[in-house]
Scaffold this active site. Structure first.
Site, PDB file in Angstrom:
ATOM      1  N   HIS A   1       0.986  -1.338   0.248  1.00 20.13           N
ATOM      2  CA  HIS A   1      -0.089   0.007   0.122  1.00 20.13           C
ATOM      3  C   HIS A   1       1.023   1.257   0.020  1.00 20.13           C
ATOM      4  O   HIS A   1       1.958   1.318   0.676  1.00 20.13           O
ATOM      5  CB  HIS A   1      -0.856   0.081   1.592  1.00 20.13           C
TER       6      HIS A   1
ATOM      7  N   TYR B   1      -8.781   4.907   8.344  1.00 18.69           N
ATOM      8  CA  TYR B   1      -9.151   5.183   9.632  1.00 18.69           C
ATOM      9  C   TYR B   1     -10.173   6.283   9.865  1.00 18.69           C
ATOM     10  O   TYR B   1     -10.304   7.052   9.075  1.00 18.69           O
ATOM     11  CB  TYR B   1      -7.898   5.873  10.415  1.00 18.69           C
TER      12      TYR B   1
ATOM     13  N   LYS C   1       2.364  -0.384  15.213  1.00 13.81           N
ATOM     14  CA  LYS C   1       3.820  -0.301  15.392  1.00 13.81           C
ATOM     15  C   LYS C   1       4.203  -1.627  16.116  1.00 13.81           C
ATOM     16  O   LYS C   1       5.432  -2.191  16.030  1.00 13.81           O
ATOM     17  CB  LYS C   1       4.208   0.717  16.142  1.00 13.81           C
TER      18      LYS C   1
ATOM     19  N   TYR D   1       4.625   7.014   9.887  1.00 17.28           N
ATOM     20  CA  TYR D   1       3.613   5.854   9.660  1.00 17.28           C
ATOM     21  C   TYR D   1       4.490   4.843   9.035  1.00 17.28           C
ATOM     22  O   TYR D   1       4.409   3.537   9.362  1.00 17.28           O
ATOM     23  CB  TYR D   1       2.493   6.146   9.052  1.00 17.28           C
TER      24      TYR D   1
ATOM     25  N   PRO E   1      -2.522  -0.121  19.247  1.00 20.44           N
ATOM     26  CA  PRO E   1      -2.475  -0.408  17.836  1.00 20.44           C
ATOM     27  C   PRO E   1      -2.670   0.726  16.559  1.00 20.44           C
ATOM     28  O   PRO E   1      -2.592   0.308  15.328  1.00 20.44           O
ATOM     29  CB  PRO E   1      -3.169  -1.806  17.591  1.00 20.44           C
TER      30      PRO E   1
HETATM   31  P1  FAS Z   1       4.209 -12.128  21.803  1.00 21.36           P
HETATM   32  O1  FAS Z   1       3.292 -11.668  22.879  1.00 21.36           O
HETATM   33  O2  FAS Z   1       3.192 -12.137  20.565  1.00 21.36           O
HETATM   34  O3  FAS Z   1       4.921 -13.296  21.808  1.00 21.36           O
HETATM   35  C1  FAS Z   1       5.297 -13.786  23.203  1.00 21.36           C
HETATM   36  C2  FAS Z   1       5.380 -15.246  23.298  1.00 21.36           C
HETATM   37  O4  FAS Z   1       5.955 -15.500  24.552  1.00 21.36           O
HETATM   38  C3  FAS Z   1       3.842 -15.798  23.651  1.00 21.36           C
HETATM   39  O5  FAS Z   1       3.758 -16.839  22.491  1.00 21.36           O
HETATM   40  C4  FAS Z   1       3.712 -16.480  24.669  1.00 21.36           C
HETATM   41  O6  FAS Z   1       3.056 -17.513  24.969  1.00 21.36           O
HETATM   42  C5  FAS Z   1       5.186 -16.636  25.013  1.00 21.36           C
HETATM   43  N1  FAS Z   1       5.297 -16.527  26.796  1.00 21.36           N
HETATM   44  C6  FAS Z   1       4.883 -15.784  27.454  1.00 21.36           C
HETATM   45  N2  FAS Z   1       5.403 -15.856  28.748  1.00 21.36           N
HETATM   46  C7  FAS Z   1       6.044 -16.891  28.749  1.00 21.36           C
HETATM   47  C8  FAS Z   1       6.798 -17.756  29.577  1.00 21.36           C
HETATM   48  N3  FAS Z   1       6.950 -17.431  30.861  1.00 21.36           N
HETATM   49  N4  FAS Z   1       7.798 -18.807  29.209  1.00 21.36           N
HETATM   50  C9  FAS Z   1       7.583 -19.067  27.814  1.00 21.36           C
HETATM   51  N5  FAS Z   1       7.069 -18.321  26.889  1.00 21.36           N
HETATM   52  C10 FAS Z   1       6.329 -17.429  27.169  1.00 21.36           C
HETATM   53  N6  FAS Z   1       0.509  -4.887  16.833  1.00 21.36           N
HETATM   54  C11 FAS Z   1       0.261  -4.170  15.563  1.00 21.36           C
HETATM   55  O7  FAS Z   1       1.190  -3.919  14.773  1.00 21.36           O
HETATM   56  N7  FAS Z   1      -0.831  -4.287  15.002  1.00 21.36           N
HETATM   57  C12 FAS Z   1      -1.804  -4.777  15.546  1.00 21.36           C
HETATM   58  O8  FAS Z   1      -3.154  -4.679  15.229  1.00 21.36           O
HETATM   59  C13 FAS Z   1      -1.887  -5.398  16.863  1.00 21.36           C
HETATM   60  N8  FAS Z   1      -3.186  -6.049  17.388  1.00 21.36           N
HETATM   61  C14 FAS Z   1      -3.038  -6.767  18.563  1.00 21.36           C
HETATM   62  C15 FAS Z   1      -3.979  -7.413  19.267  1.00 21.36           C
HETATM   63  C16 FAS Z   1      -3.856  -7.761  20.264  1.00 21.36           C
HETATM   64  C17 FAS Z   1      -5.162  -8.721  21.239  1.00 21.36           C
HETATM   65  C18 FAS Z   1      -2.383  -7.931  21.054  1.00 21.36           C
HETATM   66  C19 FAS Z   1      -2.275  -8.804  22.343  1.00 21.36           C
HETATM   67  C20 FAS Z   1      -1.396  -7.347  20.440  1.00 21.36           C
HETATM   68  C21 FAS Z   1      -1.595  -6.756  19.202  1.00 21.36           C
HETATM   69  N9  FAS Z   1      -0.210  -6.180  18.421  1.00 21.36           N
HETATM   70  C22 FAS Z   1      -0.787  -5.367  17.321  1.00 21.36           C
HETATM   71  C23 FAS Z   1       0.926  -6.242  18.883  1.00 21.36           C
HETATM   72  C24 FAS Z   1       1.336  -7.440  18.483  1.00 21.36           C
HETATM   73  O9  FAS Z   1       1.290  -7.706  17.107  1.00 21.36           O
HETATM   74  C25 FAS Z   1       2.911  -7.741  19.158  1.00 21.36           C
HETATM   75  O10 FAS Z   1       3.357  -6.502  18.980  1.00 21.36           O
HETATM   76  C26 FAS Z   1       3.689  -9.022  18.833  1.00 21.36           C
HETATM   77  O11 FAS Z   1       2.919  -9.949  19.227  1.00 21.36           O
HETATM   78  C27 FAS Z   1       4.838  -8.886  19.404  1.00 21.36           C
HETATM   79  O12 FAS Z   1       5.422 -10.126  19.491  1.00 21.36           O
HETATM   80  P2  FAS Z   1       6.418 -10.565  20.564  1.00 21.36           P
HETATM   81  O13 FAS Z   1       7.253  -9.589  21.084  1.00 21.36           O
HETATM   82  O14 FAS Z   1       6.845 -11.928  20.010  1.00 21.36           O
HETATM   83  O15 FAS Z   1       5.439 -11.043  21.625  1.00 21.36           O
HETATM   84  C1  PHB Z   2      -4.763  -4.473  11.150  1.00 17.59           C
HETATM   85  O1  PHB Z   2      -4.767  -4.895   9.997  1.00 17.59           O
HETATM   86  O2  PHB Z   2      -4.850  -5.272  12.159  1.00 17.59           O
HETATM   87  C2  PHB Z   2      -4.374  -3.296  11.501  1.00 17.59           C
HETATM   88  C3  PHB Z   2      -4.004  -2.263  10.792  1.00 17.59           C
HETATM   89  C4  PHB Z   2      -3.757  -1.070  11.022  1.00 17.59           C
HETATM   90  C5  PHB Z   2      -3.580  -0.661  12.491  1.00 17.59           C
HETATM   91  C6  PHB Z   2      -3.960  -1.596  13.505  1.00 17.59           C
HETATM   92  C7  PHB Z   2      -4.311  -2.817  13.036  1.00 17.59           C
HETATM   93  O3  PHB Z   2      -3.085   0.447  12.825  1.00 17.59           O
END
Ligand code: FAS
Ligand code: PHB
Length: 393
Positions: free
Chosen positions: A75, A203, A299, A387, A295
């Protein structure tokens, strides 16, 4: 039996942990990933959807680009609509010559697992009671339970990639660890539907609240509406969601939204969180273990990727050249990028959401800032470069 050992013990098998394992493998560095959940559970989490160009380049160099390039969608930018009439485009391509790619985190996680399987990586699922030990000594280790047995893994370094609720931060003394946190008074109710998405990420700032139209592929849409923290999923049947989403977009866009049954529905709270420093002895934090962003600026996943890029470079430089320069500068370098993204995400969240108790004056001031952005090339260039993602150091 001798205690198993490795060069880098990685706690957490999400995107940060598995990508670090992949990059270290490419540099000939051994690692073991300890993940507390099952693979199915990790793959069942629906999260991010937008990859900055810098992230795409890291993933391609890591050998993870084939499916992303085939199924991901580039995009030039994203749209913002407000006051029911305007449409302003964050034009990343025009101002910084960068595109972003919509490619679901679930797909990336599948690609990371497939790459780990191809190289017979040591990824222990359902590793319980994981605990980093002796992180300030020259021989740290990680203890854990796996397959019913208590085990210890000796290592040179520990990467805490275990997310916001992980264990890694907990071994940093209170005198060392400083956290910065802001909790937002609302959440995002998100759904996935097997429907054709709008052409652009869009948005919406609306007096009823924020909304976002995104996508995963030409037949998989991702939508969000801002909801209060008291809301429960069971109070949001699909019909109510679609009606509320359409109400927050201008008429011509609302008409273009194709509705259908949701295949996933969840409410995520929003917070800004930063833990400093991102290193303690031979423990290095990366990804959500060190920071969380709302989110709004897309980022979170991109910061996890940039942290891991820096940490992999630092560990490679240590093992290949015997240099600790990048290890010693990791925390400060990663935090410069983290705080830039944290600030931008906080600012964009403030610009696009309706805060409880917000006055009509404040809503008008928000809309005035959006009008300014729509008129000023300088303001647009600033938003576009943030962005799109600032350059790596
Ligand atoms: P993660 O949390 O993905 O991974 C950590 C891993 O460690 C998990 O698999 C967990 O099970 C494991 N773990 C935890 N404790 C442990 C322990 N004690 N021992 C062993 N393993 C353990 N980011 C965006 O950019 N856009 C979005 O739209 C967006 N939406 C999101 C929605 C939700 C509900 C959440 C929670 C996050 C969202 N994020 C979004 C952010 C998300 O994408 C994170 O930035 C990304 O998963 C980060 O990756 P990790 O740092 O690997 O952490
Ligand atoms: C998504 O596609 O999940 C998404 C895109 C942009 C955002 C947050 C989430 O800022």
């Amino acid at each position: 039996m001798s205690t198993p050992s490795t060069q880098v013990a990685i706690i957490g098998g999400g995107p940060a942990g598995l990508l670090l394992s992949q990059l270290l493998h490419q540099a000939g560095i051994e690692s073991v990933v300890l993940e507390s959940r099952s693979r199915a559970y990790v793959l069942g989490r629906i999260r991010a959807g937008v990859l900055e160009q810098g992230s795409v380049e890291v993933l391609r160099a890591a050998g993870l680009g084939e499916r992303m390039d085939r199924e991901g969608h580039p995009h030039d930018g994203a749209a913002i609509v407000w006051a029911g009439r305007h449409n302003y485009f964050i034009d990343c391509w025009k101002y910084v010559g960068k595109r972003f790619t919509t490619y679901g985190q679930t797909n990336l996680q599948e690609d990371l697992f497939a790459a780990a399987d191809r190289r017979n990586a040591q990824v222990l699922d359902e590793a319980l009671e994981v605990m980093p030990m002796d992180v300030t000594s020259a021989r740290p280790c990680v203890t854990f339970r796996h397959a019913g047995r208590s085990q210890r893994l000796d290592c040179d370094f520990i990467a805490g990639c275990d997310g916001y609720h992980g264990v890694s931060r907990s071994v940093m003394p209170a005198a060392v660890l400083k956290v910065f946190e802001k909790v937002y008074p609302f959440g995002w109710l998100g759904i996935l539907s097997e429907t054709p998405p709008l052409p652009n990420l869009t948005y919406a700032n609306h007096p009823r609240g924020f909304a976002l139209a995104s996508m995963r592929n030409p037949m998989l849409s991702r939508y969000y509406v801002q909801v209060s923290l008291e809301e429960r999923i069971e109070d949001w049947p699909d019909e109510r969601f679609w009606e509320e989403l359409k109400a927050r977009y201008p008429e011509e866009l609302a008409r273009a939204i194709v509705t259908g049954p949701s295949i996933e529905k969840s409410i995520a709270p929003l917070r800004s969180f930063v833990a400093e420093p991102m290193r303690h002895g031979r423990l290095f934090l990366a990804g959500d273990a060190a920071h969380i962003v709302p989110p709004t600026g897309a980022k979170g996943l991109n910061l996890a990727i940039s942290d891991v890029y820096y940490l992999a470079r630092a560990l490679t430089s240590y093992y290949r050249d015997g240099s600790s320069t990048y290890l010693d500068s990791y925390s400060a370098m990663a935090l410069r990028r983290v705080w830039g993204a944290v600030r931008f995400s906080w600012w964009l969240t403030g610009l696009l959401h309706r805060f409880p108790g917000m006055s009509d004056f404040e809503q008008r001031a928000q809309e005035c800032e959006l009008d300014y952005l729509a008129r000023s090339q300088h303001a647009q260039a600033s938003v576009a470069e943030q962005y799109a993602g600032m350059p790596f150091e």
